[in-house]
Design a protein around this motif. Structure first.
Motif, PDB file in Angstrom:
ATOM      1  N   LYS A  31       0.847  -1.185   0.000  1.00  0.00           N
ATOM      2  CA  LYS A  31       0.000   0.000   0.000  1.00  0.00           C
ATOM      3  C   LYS A  31       0.883   1.235   0.000  1.00  0.00           C
ATOM      4  CE  LYS A  31      -3.877  -2.148   2.446  1.00  0.00           C
ATOM      5  NZ  LYS A  31      -4.759  -2.088   3.645  1.00  0.00           N
ATOM      6  N   HIS A  32       0.634   2.144  -0.936  1.00  0.00           N
ATOM      7  CA  HIS A  32       1.501   3.301  -1.124  1.00  0.00           C
ATOM      8  C   HIS A  32       0.866   4.535  -0.486  1.00  0.00           C
ATOM      9  CE1 HIS A  32       3.825   6.102  -4.118  1.00  0.00           C
ATOM     10  NE2 HIS A  32       4.312   6.144  -2.898  1.00  0.00           N
ATOM     11  N   TYR A  33       1.621   5.230   0.382  1.00  0.00           N
ATOM     12  CA  TYR A  33       1.150   6.422   1.068  1.00  0.00           C
ATOM     13  C   TYR A  33       2.065   7.604   0.764  1.00  0.00           C
ATOM     14  CZ  TYR A  33      -2.026   3.603   3.906  1.00  0.00           C
ATOM     15  OH  TYR A  33      -3.030   2.763   4.319  1.00  0.00           O
ATOM     16  N   LEU A  34       1.474   8.790   0.727  1.00  0.00           N
ATOM     17  CA  LEU A  34       2.236  10.033   0.682  1.00  0.00           C
ATOM     18  C   LEU A  34       2.282  10.591   2.096  1.00  0.00           C
ATOM     19  CD1 LEU A  34       3.565  12.584  -0.506  1.00  0.00           C
ATOM     20  CD2 LEU A  34       1.268  13.397  -1.103  1.00  0.00           C
ATOM     21  N   THR A 128       6.147   7.528   0.581  1.00  0.00           N
ATOM     22  CA  THR A 128       6.935   8.513  -0.139  1.00  0.00           C
ATOM     23  C   THR A 128       6.883   9.800   0.669  1.00  0.00           C
ATOM     24  OG1 THR A 128       6.410   7.514  -2.278  1.00  0.00           O
ATOM     25  CG2 THR A 128       7.231   9.775  -2.292  1.00  0.00           C
ATOM     26  N   PHE A 129       8.047  10.255   1.116  1.00  0.00           N
ATOM     27  CA  PHE A 129       8.123  11.384   2.047  1.00  0.00           C
ATOM     28  C   PHE A 129       8.464  12.672   1.317  1.00  0.00           C
ATOM     29  CE2 PHE A 129      10.277  14.199   5.029  1.00  0.00           C
ATOM     30  CZ  PHE A 129       9.410  14.168   6.121  1.00  0.00           C
ATOM     31  N   TYR A 130       7.700  13.731   1.607  1.00  0.00           N
ATOM     32  CA  TYR A 130       7.963  15.063   1.073  1.00  0.00           C
ATOM     33  C   TYR A 130       7.891  16.083   2.206  1.00  0.00           C
ATOM     34  CZ  TYR A 130       7.738  13.955  -3.938  1.00  0.00           C
ATOM     35  OH  TYR A 130       8.000  13.481  -5.208  1.00  0.00           O
ATOM     36  N   VAL A 131       8.641  17.153   2.044  1.00  0.00           N
ATOM     37  CA  VAL A 131       8.561  18.296   2.950  1.00  0.00           C
ATOM     38  C   VAL A 131       7.831  19.421   2.230  1.00  0.00           C
ATOM     39  CG1 VAL A 131       9.851  20.013   4.269  1.00  0.00           C
ATOM     40  CG2 VAL A 131      10.694  17.661   4.131  1.00  0.00           C
ATOM     41  N   VAL A 132       6.819  19.987   2.876  1.00  0.00           N
ATOM     42  CA  VAL A 132       6.072  21.125   2.334  1.00  0.00           C
ATOM     43  C   VAL A 132       6.163  22.242   3.369  1.00  0.00           C
ATOM     44  CG1 VAL A 132       3.865  21.956   1.470  1.00  0.00           C
ATOM     45  CG2 VAL A 132       4.511  19.570   1.118  1.00  0.00           C
ATOM     46  N   SER A 133       6.964  23.258   3.079  1.00  0.00           N
ATOM     47  CA  SER A 133       7.298  24.273   4.081  1.00  0.00           C
ATOM     48  C   SER A 133       7.204  25.678   3.510  1.00  0.00           C
ATOM     49  CB  SER A 133       8.719  24.031   4.601  1.00  0.00           C
ATOM     50  OG  SER A 133       9.151  25.093   5.427  1.00  0.00           O
ATOM     51  N   ALA A 134       6.834  26.623   4.380  1.00  0.00           N
ATOM     52  CA  ALA A 134       6.824  28.036   3.994  1.00  0.00           C
ATOM     53  C   ALA A 134       8.224  28.638   3.991  1.00  0.00           C
ATOM     54  CB  ALA A 134       5.926  28.827   4.941  1.00  0.00           C
ATOM     55  N   SER A 135       9.186  27.976   4.585  1.00  0.00           N
ATOM     56  CA  SER A 135      10.558  28.480   4.625  1.00  0.00           C
ATOM     57  C   SER A 135      11.176  28.462   3.226  1.00  0.00           C
ATOM     58  CB  SER A 135      11.420  27.624   5.561  1.00  0.00           C
ATOM     59  OG  SER A 135      10.974  27.730   6.885  1.00  0.00           O
ATOM     60  N   PRO A 136      12.132  29.349   2.977  1.00  0.00           N
ATOM     61  CA  PRO A 136      12.802  29.329   1.678  1.00  0.00           C
ATOM     62  C   PRO A 136      13.414  27.963   1.384  1.00  0.00           C
ATOM     63  CG  PRO A 136      13.344  31.341   2.858  1.00  0.00           C
ATOM     64  CD  PRO A 136      12.603  30.467   3.820  1.00  0.00           C
ATOM     65  N   GLU A 137      13.308  27.501   0.152  1.00  0.00           N
ATOM     66  CA  GLU A 137      13.825  26.183  -0.195  1.00  0.00           C
ATOM     67  C   GLU A 137      15.312  26.054   0.113  1.00  0.00           C
ATOM     68  OE1 GLU A 137      11.061  24.181  -3.650  1.00  0.00           O
ATOM     69  OE2 GLU A 137      12.918  25.160  -4.237  1.00  0.00           O
ATOM     70  N   GLU A 138      16.065  27.140  -0.052  1.00  0.00           N
ATOM     71  CA  GLU A 138      17.504  27.078   0.224  1.00  0.00           C
ATOM     72  C   GLU A 138      17.770  26.700   1.678  1.00  0.00           C
ATOM     73  OE1 GLU A 138      16.883  29.517  -3.342  1.00  0.00           O
ATOM     74  OE2 GLU A 138      16.002  29.531  -1.334  1.00  0.00           O
ATOM     75  N   VAL A 139      16.952  27.210   2.590  1.00  0.00           N
ATOM     76  CA  VAL A 139      17.122  26.907   4.021  1.00  0.00           C
ATOM     77  C   VAL A 139      16.823  25.434   4.282  1.00  0.00           C
ATOM     78  CG1 VAL A 139      16.285  27.381   6.347  1.00  0.00           C
ATOM     79  CG2 VAL A 139      16.586  29.259   4.733  1.00  0.00           C
ATOM     80  N   VAL A 140      15.684  24.973   3.794  1.00  0.00           N
ATOM     81  CA  VAL A 140      15.243  23.604   4.089  1.00  0.00           C
ATOM     82  C   VAL A 140      16.166  22.578   3.438  1.00  0.00           C
ATOM     83  CG1 VAL A 140      13.297  22.014   4.034  1.00  0.00           C
ATOM     84  CG2 VAL A 140      12.880  24.474   4.229  1.00  0.00           C
ATOM     85  N   ARG A 141      16.540  22.827   2.188  1.00  0.00           N
ATOM     86  CA  ARG A 141      17.423  21.878   1.504  1.00  0.00           C
ATOM     87  C   ARG A 141      18.790  21.801   2.177  1.00  0.00           C
ATOM     88  NH1 ARG A 141      16.127  22.966  -4.969  1.00  0.00           N
ATOM     89  NH2 ARG A 141      14.093  21.919  -4.965  1.00  0.00           N
ATOM     90  N   SER A 142      19.282  22.931   2.651  1.00  0.00           N
ATOM     91  CA  SER A 142      20.563  22.938   3.345  1.00  0.00           C
ATOM     92  C   SER A 142      20.467  22.174   4.660  1.00  0.00           C
ATOM     93  CB  SER A 142      21.011  24.375   3.605  1.00  0.00           C
ATOM     94  OG  SER A 142      22.186  24.422   4.385  1.00  0.00           O
ATOM     95  N   ALA A 143      19.387  22.401   5.407  1.00  0.00           N
ATOM     96  CA  ALA A 143      19.215  21.744   6.707  1.00  0.00           C
ATOM     97  C   ALA A 143      19.061  20.236   6.556  1.00  0.00           C
ATOM     98  CB  ALA A 143      18.002  22.325   7.422  1.00  0.00           C
ATOM     99  N   LEU A 144      18.416  19.793   5.498  1.00  0.00           N
ATOM    100  CA  LEU A 144      18.107  18.362   5.314  1.00  0.00           C
ATOM    101  C   LEU A 144      19.031  17.678   4.308  1.00  0.00           C
ATOM    102  CD1 LEU A 144      14.202  18.552   5.240  1.00  0.00           C
ATOM    103  CD2 LEU A 144      15.678  17.960   7.170  1.00  0.00           C
ATOM    104  N   GLU A 145      20.124  18.336   3.968  1.00  0.00           N
ATOM    105  CA  GLU A 145      21.060  17.757   2.997  1.00  0.00           C
ATOM    106  C   GLU A 145      21.566  16.402   3.474  1.00  0.00           C
ATOM    107  OE1 GLU A 145      25.080  19.020   0.467  1.00  0.00           O
ATOM    108  OE2 GLU A 145      24.365  20.270   2.141  1.00  0.00           O
ATOM    109  N   GLY A 146      21.507  15.410   2.599  1.00  0.00           N
ATOM    110  CA  GLY A 146      21.942  14.066   2.950  1.00  0.00           C
ATOM    111  C   GLY A 146      20.884  13.257   3.673  1.00  0.00           C
ATOM    112  N   ILE A 147      19.730  13.867   3.982  1.00  0.00           N
ATOM    113  CA  ILE A 147      18.650  13.167   4.692  1.00  0.00           C
ATOM    114  C   ILE A 147      17.419  13.058   3.804  1.00  0.00           C
ATOM    115  CG2 ILE A 147      17.130  13.198   6.705  1.00  0.00           C
ATOM    116  CD1 ILE A 147      19.281  14.772   8.190  1.00  0.00           C
ATOM    117  N   VAL A 148      16.998  14.179   3.234  1.00  0.00           N
ATOM    118  CA  VAL A 148      15.845  14.209   2.328  1.00  0.00           C
ATOM    119  C   VAL A 148      16.330  14.759   0.991  1.00  0.00           C
ATOM    120  CG1 VAL A 148      13.541  15.142   1.902  1.00  0.00           C
ATOM    121  CG2 VAL A 148      14.250  14.595   4.246  1.00  0.00           C
ATOM    122  N   PRO A 149      16.098  14.061  -0.120  1.00  0.00           N
ATOM    123  CA  PRO A 149      16.537  14.558  -1.432  1.00  0.00           C
ATOM    124  C   PRO A 149      15.933  15.924  -1.732  1.00  0.00           C
ATOM    125  CG  PRO A 149      15.853  12.253  -1.578  1.00  0.00           C
ATOM    126  CD  PRO A 149      15.455  12.732  -0.215  1.00  0.00           C
ATOM    127  N   ALA A 150      16.690  16.761  -2.417  1.00  0.00           N
ATOM    128  CA  ALA A 150      16.246  18.125  -2.719  1.00  0.00           C
ATOM    129  C   ALA A 150      14.939  18.138  -3.506  1.00  0.00           C
ATOM    130  CB  ALA A 150      17.335  18.871  -3.490  1.00  0.00           C
TER     131      ALA A 150
END
Length: 303
Positions: A31-34, A128-150
């Motif tokens: 069973k596939h979940y988002l 399938t995991f996604y991050v949906v955030s109001a923060s600038p993408e540059e901030v979130v991608r930097s914080a989650l680098e190596g953990i969640v794909p950009a």
């Protein structure tokens, strides 16, 4: 009289030696979940704007955000973006500042092992995991680098002037109802039915998207006791460990009823559930009726 009732779970988890993660159950189609999550104070302990402001020595961030929120000038969660575009103090911010701010954000414990487990799947369920955030993408991608794909991160997208590097405009604001739009796009792209969407959030900017997910028979989890969010979310989980969001998913989405089985899953990931408190919280504001007020006034006058 106003009444708010929330069910909350509080967890204390300790990391141990990490062992082999369980394989998904064999047989049958998974069973596939988002699973979509906010970022600030949901996957992290910090607010991106506070970290950026402290890094640049800019005072009064909290006061400015409260002022914007009370004026209803911008969507809830979009206050930092407004400051970046319009506040003279924040006009100095460049892309590299946002990236550095992301590196300074403190994430919740065991976020990387949680991502590994979700990727592997659990008992015939894959996420399938996604991050949906109001923060600038540059901030979130930097914080989650190596953990969640950009490419699994939906954040506020800013345009930068090519000559000066200054933030010139907003290409996409993922705040308030903007989160609903982002989630709709993901649901359409992945072809996942709404009843297999789980959303995790912590603040008022998540109200719109949680109401939307609930209306479509999805599942919502709050990770704070925010007075506007907790009554809307199906479950509220309080913990400093990212693994805690699995508890309502295992119990309510996957139908696990055996706590021993849940503990064994955590132990297989090197975690020990040392504290697990379930509580039903009723918050009441009770005021006298008009009749009670008149009776009290009459009694006072007679005396």
């Amino acid at each position: 009289m106003s009444i708010a009732v929330t069910q909350s779970d509080r967890f204390h988890l300790d990391s141990d030696t990490r062992s082999e993660l369980p394989e998904p159950a064999k047989g049958g189609r998974a069973k596939h979940y988002l699973l979509a999550s906010d970022f600030d104070q949901t996957l992290s302990f910090n607010d991106s704007g506070e970290v950026l402001s402290e890094m640049l020595g800019l005072p009064d961030f909290e006061r400015k955000v409260k002022g914007l929120a009370s004026s209803h000038l911008v969507q809830q969660g979009g206050e930092l973006t407004y400051l970046l575009l319009h506040d003279p103090d924040y006009r100095q911010v460049r892309r590299e500042h946002l990236v550095e701010a992301g590196r300074r954000i403190r994430l919740k414990k065991n976020l990387a092992p949680l991502m590994d487990l979700l990727d592997r799947g659990i008992d015939g369920h894959r996420f399938t995991f996604y991050v949906v955030s109001a923060s600038p993408e540059e901030v979130v991608r930097s914080a989650l680098e190596g953990i969640v794909p950009a490419d699994r991160i939906f954040g506020t997208r800013l345009n930068f002037a090519p000559d000066s590097g200054e933030i010139s405009s907003v290409a996409q604001l993922t705040a308030g109802y903007g989160k609903v739009t982002a989630l709709d796009e993901l649901q359409s792209q992945l072809g996942i039915s709404w009843d297999r969407i789980v959303y995790v959030g912590d603040g008022s900017s998540d109200v719109h998207v949680m109401l939307h997910v609930n209306r479509c028979d999805g599942y919502t989890i709050a990770v704070s006791e925010n007075q506007h969010l907790a009554p809307i979310a199906r479950r509220t989980v309080l913990s400093d460990n990212a693994f805690s969001v699995l508890i309502p998913i295992l119990e309510d989405v996957m139908g696990w009823t055996d706590r021993t089985k849940i503990r064994e899953l955590f132990e297989a990931s090197g975690l020990d559930v040392q504290g697990w408190e379930k509580s039903q919280v009723d918050r009441l504001t009770i005021l006298p009726t008009d009749a009670d007020t008149r009776d009290a006034s009459s009694a006072a006058a007679a005396s």
